[in-house]
Design a protein around this motif. Structure first.
Motif, PDB file in Angstrom:
ATOM      1  N   MET A 135       0.901  -1.383   0.028  1.00  8.92           N
ATOM      2  CA  MET A 135      -0.142   0.121   0.155  1.00  8.92           C
ATOM      3  C   MET A 135       0.960   1.246  -0.013  1.00  8.92           C
ATOM      4  SD  MET A 135      -3.449  -0.880   0.566  1.00  8.92           S
ATOM      5  CE  MET A 135      -4.064   0.579   1.586  1.00  8.92           C
ATOM      6  N   SER A 136       0.427   2.226  -0.615  1.00 11.88           N
ATOM      7  CA  SER A 136       1.018   3.525  -0.787  1.00 11.88           C
ATOM      8  C   SER A 136      -0.001   4.630  -0.903  1.00 11.88           C
ATOM      9  CB  SER A 136       2.011   3.441  -2.071  1.00 11.88           C
ATOM     10  OG  SER A 136       2.343   4.798  -2.377  1.00 11.88           O
ATOM     11  N   LYS A 137       0.145   5.435   0.068  1.00  8.10           N
ATOM     12  CA  LYS A 137      -0.995   6.499  -0.075  1.00  8.10           C
ATOM     13  C   LYS A 137      -2.281   5.983  -0.138  1.00  8.10           C
ATOM     14  CE  LYS A 137       2.540   8.898  -2.417  1.00  8.10           C
ATOM     15  NZ  LYS A 137       3.354   8.313  -3.530  1.00  8.10           N
ATOM     16  N   GLY A 138      -2.596   4.773   0.322  1.00  9.34           N
ATOM     17  CA  GLY A 138      -3.925   4.238   0.293  1.00  9.34           C
ATOM     18  C   GLY A 138      -4.445   3.711  -0.663  1.00  9.34           C
ATOM     19  N   ILE A 139      -3.374   3.501  -1.556  1.00 10.26           N
ATOM     20  CA  ILE A 139      -3.780   2.804  -3.033  1.00 10.26           C
ATOM     21  C   ILE A 139      -3.205   1.167  -3.011  1.00 10.26           C
ATOM     22  CG2 ILE A 139      -3.625   2.807  -5.599  1.00 10.26           C
ATOM     23  CD1 ILE A 139      -2.539   5.843  -5.341  1.00 10.26           C
ATOM     24  N   PRO A 140      -3.767   0.418  -3.290  1.00  7.22           N
ATOM     25  CA  PRO A 140      -3.601  -1.164  -3.455  1.00  7.22           C
ATOM     26  C   PRO A 140      -2.510  -1.129  -4.578  1.00  7.22           C
ATOM     27  CG  PRO A 140      -5.949  -0.959  -3.431  1.00  7.22           C
ATOM     28  CD  PRO A 140      -5.465   0.526  -3.686  1.00  7.22           C
ATOM     29  N   LYS A 141      -1.820  -2.195  -4.335  1.00  7.74           N
ATOM     30  CA  LYS A 141      -0.900  -2.439  -5.488  1.00  7.74           C
ATOM     31  C   LYS A 141      -1.652  -3.190  -6.489  1.00  7.74           C
ATOM     32  CE  LYS A 141       3.743  -2.918  -3.235  1.00  7.74           C
ATOM     33  NZ  LYS A 141       4.513  -3.805  -2.498  1.00  7.74           N
ATOM     34  N   ARG A 142      -1.164  -2.998  -7.937  1.00  6.15           N
ATOM     35  CA  ARG A 142      -1.638  -3.420  -9.047  1.00  6.15           C
ATOM     36  C   ARG A 142      -1.729  -5.002  -8.979  1.00  6.15           C
ATOM     37  NH1 ARG A 142       2.252  -0.614 -13.215  1.00  6.15           N
ATOM     38  NH2 ARG A 142       3.450  -0.973 -10.923  1.00  6.15           N
ATOM     39  N   SER A 143      -0.706  -5.536  -8.549  1.00  6.40           N
ATOM     40  CA  SER A 143      -0.359  -6.928  -8.284  1.00  6.40           C
ATOM     41  C   SER A 143      -1.380  -7.605  -7.593  1.00  6.40           C
ATOM     42  CB  SER A 143       0.951  -7.377  -8.050  1.00  6.40           C
ATOM     43  OG  SER A 143       1.365  -6.634  -6.860  1.00  6.40           O
ATOM     44  N   GLU A 144      -1.863  -6.875  -6.338  1.00  7.93           N
ATOM     45  CA  GLU A 144      -2.840  -7.339  -5.540  1.00  7.93           C
ATOM     46  C   GLU A 144      -4.195  -7.358  -5.959  1.00  7.93           C
ATOM     47  OE1 GLU A 144      -1.810  -5.097  -2.051  1.00  7.93           O
ATOM     48  OE2 GLU A 144      -0.081  -5.957  -1.538  1.00  7.93           O
ATOM     49  N   ASP A 145      -4.630  -6.251  -6.463  1.00  8.16           N
ATOM     50  CA  ASP A 145      -6.004  -6.044  -6.793  1.00  8.16           C
ATOM     51  C   ASP A 145      -6.146  -4.795  -7.968  1.00  8.16           C
ATOM     52  OD1 ASP A 145      -8.740  -5.880  -7.258  1.00  8.16           O
ATOM     53  OD2 ASP A 145      -9.053  -6.376  -5.120  1.00  8.16           O
ATOM     54  N   TYR A 146      -5.750  -5.362  -9.214  1.00  9.35           N
ATOM     55  CA  TYR A 146      -5.817  -4.394 -10.128  1.00  9.35           C
ATOM     56  C   TYR A 146      -7.045  -3.432 -10.350  1.00  9.35           C
ATOM     57  CZ  TYR A 146      -4.549  -2.273 -14.770  1.00  9.35           C
ATOM     58  OH  TYR A 146      -4.479  -1.361 -15.887  1.00  9.35           O
ATOM     59  N   SER A 147      -8.340  -4.174 -10.040  1.00  8.97           N
ATOM     60  CA  SER A 147      -9.524  -3.392 -10.112  1.00  8.97           C
ATOM     61  C   SER A 147      -9.634  -2.508  -8.813  1.00  8.97           C
ATOM     62  CB  SER A 147     -10.629  -4.416 -10.250  1.00  8.97           C
ATOM     63  OG  SER A 147     -11.797  -3.983 -10.181  1.00  8.97           O
ATOM     64  N   LEU A 148      -9.227  -2.799  -7.853  1.00  7.93           N
ATOM     65  CA  LEU A 148      -9.461  -2.019  -6.633  1.00  7.93           C
ATOM     66  C   LEU A 148      -8.379  -0.665  -6.875  1.00  7.93           C
ATOM     67  CD1 LEU A 148     -10.888  -1.544  -4.136  1.00  7.93           C
ATOM     68  CD2 LEU A 148      -9.265  -2.869  -2.956  1.00  7.93           C
ATOM     69  N   TRP A 149      -7.172  -1.274  -7.145  1.00 11.53           N
ATOM     70  CA  TRP A 149      -6.183  -0.245  -7.610  1.00 11.53           C
ATOM     71  C   TRP A 149      -6.710   0.963  -8.544  1.00 11.53           C
ATOM     72  CZ3 TRP A 149      -4.215   0.783 -12.359  1.00 11.53           C
ATOM     73  CH2 TRP A 149      -3.210   1.529 -12.602  1.00 11.53           C
ATOM     74  N   TYR A 150      -7.451   0.378  -9.453  1.00 14.01           N
ATOM     75  CA  TYR A 150      -7.860   1.406 -10.453  1.00 14.01           C
ATOM     76  C   TYR A 150      -8.817   2.360  -9.619  1.00 14.01           C
ATOM     77  CZ  TYR A 150     -10.521   3.557 -14.469  1.00 14.01           C
ATOM     78  OH  TYR A 150     -11.275   4.438 -14.949  1.00 14.01           O
ATOM     79  N   ASN A 151      -9.989   1.866  -9.173  1.00 19.90           N
ATOM     80  CA  ASN A 151     -11.041   2.540  -8.467  1.00 19.90           C
ATOM     81  C   ASN A 151     -10.296   3.495  -7.492  1.00 19.90           C
ATOM     82  OD1 ASN A 151     -12.907   1.024  -9.796  1.00 19.90           O
ATOM     83  ND2 ASN A 151     -13.465  -0.364  -8.182  1.00 19.90           N
ATOM     84  N   GLU A 152      -9.548   2.895  -6.823  1.00 18.77           N
ATOM     85  CA  GLU A 152      -9.111   3.796  -5.639  1.00 18.77           C
ATOM     86  C   GLU A 152      -8.010   4.956  -6.014  1.00 18.77           C
ATOM     87  OE1 GLU A 152      -9.489   3.940  -2.080  1.00 18.77           O
ATOM     88  OE2 GLU A 152     -11.241   2.942  -3.034  1.00 18.77           O
ATOM     89  N   LEU A 153      -7.273   4.601  -7.108  1.00 24.72           N
ATOM     90  CA  LEU A 153      -6.412   5.685  -7.709  1.00 24.72           C
ATOM     91  C   LEU A 153      -7.440   6.912  -8.366  1.00 24.72           C
ATOM     92  CD1 LEU A 153      -3.953   6.888  -9.029  1.00 24.72           C
ATOM     93  CD2 LEU A 153      -4.018   5.186 -10.842  1.00 24.72           C
ATOM     94  N   VAL A 154      -8.522   6.412  -9.191  1.00 23.12           N
ATOM     95  CA  VAL A 154      -9.359   7.332  -9.712  1.00 23.12           C
ATOM     96  C   VAL A 154      -9.824   8.473  -8.713  1.00 23.12           C
ATOM     97  CG1 VAL A 154     -11.544   7.854 -10.685  1.00 23.12           C
ATOM     98  CG2 VAL A 154      -9.974   6.149 -11.710  1.00 23.12           C
ATOM     99  N   LYS A 155     -10.078   7.784  -7.358  1.00 22.03           N
ATOM    100  CA  LYS A 155     -10.484   8.836  -6.566  1.00 22.03           C
ATOM    101  C   LYS A 155      -9.581   9.612  -5.803  1.00 22.03           C
ATOM    102  CE  LYS A 155     -14.210   5.418  -5.690  1.00 22.03           C
ATOM    103  NZ  LYS A 155     -14.786   4.221  -4.642  1.00 22.03           N
ATOM    104  N   LYS A 156      -8.382   8.700  -5.243  1.00 22.94           N
ATOM    105  CA  LYS A 156      -7.480   9.474  -4.579  1.00 22.94           C
ATOM    106  C   LYS A 156      -6.841  10.454  -5.208  1.00 22.94           C
ATOM    107  CE  LYS A 156      -7.686   7.204  -0.705  1.00 22.94           C
ATOM    108  NZ  LYS A 156      -7.610   5.848  -0.581  1.00 22.94           N
ATOM    109  N   ALA A 157      -6.568  10.606  -6.738  1.00 24.43           N
ATOM    110  CA  ALA A 157      -5.839  11.327  -7.523  1.00 24.43           C
ATOM    111  C   ALA A 157      -6.661  12.504  -7.864  1.00 24.43           C
ATOM    112  CB  ALA A 157      -5.169  10.672  -8.740  1.00 24.43           C
ATOM    113  N   ASP A 158      -8.109  12.468  -7.409  1.00 24.13           N
ATOM    114  CA  ASP A 158      -8.969  13.535  -7.508  1.00 24.13           C
ATOM    115  C   ASP A 158      -9.544  13.713  -8.966  1.00 24.13           C
ATOM    116  OD1 ASP A 158      -9.493  14.476  -5.111  1.00 24.13           O
ATOM    117  OD2 ASP A 158      -7.601  16.089  -5.187  1.00 24.13           O
ATOM    118  N   LEU A 159      -9.478  12.317  -9.729  1.00 31.00           N
ATOM    119  CA  LEU A 159     -10.175  12.314 -11.103  1.00 31.00           C
ATOM    120  C   LEU A 159     -11.494  12.402 -11.203  1.00 31.00           C
ATOM    121  CD1 LEU A 159      -7.370   9.865 -12.341  1.00 31.00           C
ATOM    122  CD2 LEU A 159      -7.407  12.482 -12.442  1.00 31.00           C
TER     123      LEU A 159
END
Lengths: 491, 491
Positions: B1-25
């Motif tokens: 975990m980094s900045k609350g984003i899961p790793k891609r290798s752990e859960d790509y789908s969750l990584w995407y969802n969290e990234l979209v929200k955390k990066a303010d997209l």
């Protein structure tokens, strides 16, 4: 009649409708109350958008996008707001169609009924403030300065192209602030931005003011506005900027912690201009020959039309035109070369006159010999012969002159049509004989305002911001008044 | 975990969802299936829009605007079209709300039922072709090359931010031509425009192809597409361009007279890209630390972060930063100076890493002494110390390098994940072990295509335009085939 457009003096309303269609600006669609904005009309709107968007960004605003649909229950959260908009909402009730039993088409599938109906946004305060609740926690999150370009829908029974349509395009700004003063300042800043755009790009002079209680936005504490005067003496509201107080913050429970950790509701504004501005642009400047565009909003402020008989002439004129286009481009002026051989020069002249192109250049074989061109300006319909040498300077000068001339002409017309009146008799007479803006004393009550409206169809457009304090008596009730307000019949 | 984003290798789908929200997209809105595009996400979409819009204009297209609503009956006019869209339409049935009898809010007013229900556009072919009927009479009116930027609604049961939402933003082009060949050429030209944009701005390599009968647009003769590969081995359709034949011209009776006066139906195309491209952009380049933006689409490709302890240092660094910003501006590169004193440098570094800013410049007191700055590039996470002298050239070079590097990296990944397979066993094994694009022989029937889809969830993404002819046998049916087609599991 000219090109199928009636004269303004004969039927101003019909003149407007026909001009909008004939100049390829917009047309009615078969969808009730919705218009099609045609490519030429849209290219003008795009120029407007670009200029306004730049101004917003220069004043620290950013764009975002919020949903088209608003859950019905959101509307009810702000009491005045629902009162103002519920009567004209397009309501989505189902999410699927199915084939009809008799095979003639599709019908609404009764099994696909929404649990809660959705409203097509008439304006987005509710859905945006519902979102701001999650975006704002502390003073560090403020001010929040957001705009969106969007389509909105307000079900209108009587529609007119650009001026009043069920669907229209607009921008809506929604800001949140830590203090009341900041929010008031923001609402006033945006009023200045709108004034700057409408006066300096559209070349339309405006009067800044504040709306009365009965005319203000549903949910606002104060609505600031800019009011313009059309050639027929009717007013048009060109833009509004609302100080919302804490109304929406309270309705959607949007609070922030200040530096000391104290919680309070935030202060808000919202503001917008719409495709209605296209209507104002058309009605203020155009004439019986067609559209007249200010250079700053003409998609192509200059067109060059070649006049030739032989291919050789066409080639030589084409070369010359390209040189002119390049020299104008170096000055940031876009010129279009119309070398279509499907239309004759005379047809093109009429076409560009109808479409309001500020400057038309014609080049014929004799011009080539003489090193000249013929320049026609749309606003005055005057022509001149100019040397090709240094033509770019002359054109630049002309475009600036046209921009200034349009504004001055509109200002003179507007100023000549502001009349101070001191009795209700005079009020009615001026309104019927001349129209325009009427500056009159009013007792400040919604009852008087309503009665004047019922009897004359004139409304209070605004209480001008720069109004002098002046003791007087209300033209209708005779009660005391301390300043004149601005009345007019309006679009 | 980094900045609350899961790793891609752990859960790509969750990584995407969290990234979209955390990066303010973007974020989900409370309105089912509709998203809020946040300011930062929207500023990237605006860059995309501007680049695409310029390309459209350079290829002769103009923008216009057509109604949001489509009368229900229009949909039925083209048989395939209604079949494709009726099941996911938002339907407007009423145009007014009223206060509920118990005073708790507003309800739909049953007296305000529309005579004919309106569909919120899922795409605008029907309303546009209904309009083109009046715009097209003769060959002189052709080609008609129009685009619109708009919101559309397709009711989706399972939504994901940017990738699949009930409301999304897009551009939709709709053109009309005198000949079949011209229309085919237009559809292909637009496919090239899309390819140019996606590869050269988004830095995402694509495969051009044509859809199978079962995957093509409802109402098209042929659907051309570009397909991209995400980091998780799933494909994403990045844009489609449809050759409509005379289907909509016939459905809406749009005819033109040729030079000899002979009447015929016109030929059409339609094409679009959507906010889905944001999903592709995010999924192709980003990493476990956050977003990675190609310089050409970063709202601000460079940020400068000052590191100081005293006001004096802050002032000196600020002066230096302003000089750098000016020298970059002269090269057309936008740099942002983040001198907020509400956040520490470390916080800012993390923030800009998360938000994918291509180049970050840090300036501290020692840098001032040495005449240097520290440059960090987002794609490789590498750092260098550079001289302030000539810094603008170094930055320019770096941005070009980053843009190229992102494309090459994505291309290598894509190419490594295209596998030729020759049996259904191999097909399933590669699909499960590795994913990616699979090039395989197919017998050309929708039955086989459907069975492969049911058994593996892989679809035929396209028949590649540059596919070599090659004799083979269908991996599923064993029947003969003359070329490989491109399979993948897709978003």
């Amino acid at each position: 009649m000219s090109k199928g457009i009636p004269k303004r003096s004969e039927d101003y309303s019909l003149w407007y409708n026909e001009l909008v269609k004939k100049a390829d600006l917009a047309e009615n669609s078969p969808v009730r109350g919705c218009m099609v904005i045609k490519p030429y009309g849209f290219s003008i709107w795009e120029k407007m958008q670009a200029a306004i968007d730049t101004m917003f960004k220069e004043t620290g605003h950013t764009n975002a996008y919020f949903p088209l649909f608003i859950p019905k229950s959101y509307l009810s959260k702000e009491a005045d707001h629902v009162e103002g908009f519920a009567k004209e909402c397009a309501v989505v009730t189902h999410y699927r169609l199915k084939n009809s039993d008799n095979g003639t088409g599709v019908v609404v599938d009764p099994d696909a009924k929404l649990e809660e109906e959705l409203i097509v946004r008439p304006t987005s305060e509710t859905v945006i403030w519902n979102t701001y609740k999650n975006w704002i926690q502390s003073y560090r999150d403020l001010p929040l300065l957001i705009n969106q370009w969007a389509n909105v829908v307000r079900w209108e029974m009587r529609t007119r192209l650009f001026l009043r349509t069920a669907e229209f395009l607009w921008q809506e700004g929604h800001t949140a602030h830590a203090t009341k003063q900041e929010a008031v300042d923001e609402a006033r800043l945006i009023l200045d931005v709108y004034t700057d755009f409408v006066e300096n790009f559209m070349a339309v002079p405006v009067i800044k003011g504040v709306k009365t209680e009965s005319e203000k936005f549903a949910g606002a504490v104060d609505t600031y506005c800019i009011e313009a005067l059309m050639q027929d003496g009717k007013a048009l509201q060109a833009g509004t900027s609302h100080f919302l107080g804490q109304n929406f913050a309270k309705a959607f429970d949007v609070k922030f912690a200040d530096k000391e950790g104290k919680l309070d509701h935030v202060w808000g504004t919202s503001w917008g201009v719409t495709t209605r501005l296209m209507g104002a642009l058309i009605m203020v400047h155009s004439d019986d020959n067609g559209l007249v565009l200010p250079p700053k909003l003409a998609p192509s402020p200059v067109v060059i039309v070649p006049i030739y008989k032989t291919d050789e002439q066409a080639k030589a004129i084409g070369d010359q035109a390209k040189k002119i286009i390049e020299s104008l481009k170096a000055k940031g002026i876009i010129a279009k070369f119309d070398d279509r051989d499907t239309h004759k020069p005379g047809w093109k002249f009429a076409e560009y006159e109808l479409k309001g192109i500020p400057v038309r250049i014609a080049i014929g074989p004799r011009d080539l010999e003489n090193g000249t061109v013929e320049i026609a300006r749309r606003d005055t319909l005057s022509k001149e012969v100019a040397n090709i040498e240094g033509i770019e300077n002359r054109i630049e000068e002309l475009l600036e002159d046209i921009q200034a001339n349009l504004f001055n002409k509109a200002r003179v017309h507007r100023d000549e049509n502001i009349t101070k009146v001191d009795s209700f008799e005079e009020f009615k007479k001026v309104l019927d004989d001349k129209g325009g803006f009427l500056l009159a004393h009013w007792d400040g009550t919604p009852e008087t305002e309503q009665k004047i409206k019922e009897e004359t169809k004139a409304t209070i457009r605004c209480i001008p911001l720069d109004a002098e304090m002046e003791e007087g008596t209300c033209i209708y009730s005779g009660k005391p008044s301390s300043q004149r307000v601005l009345f007019a019949r309006a679009y």
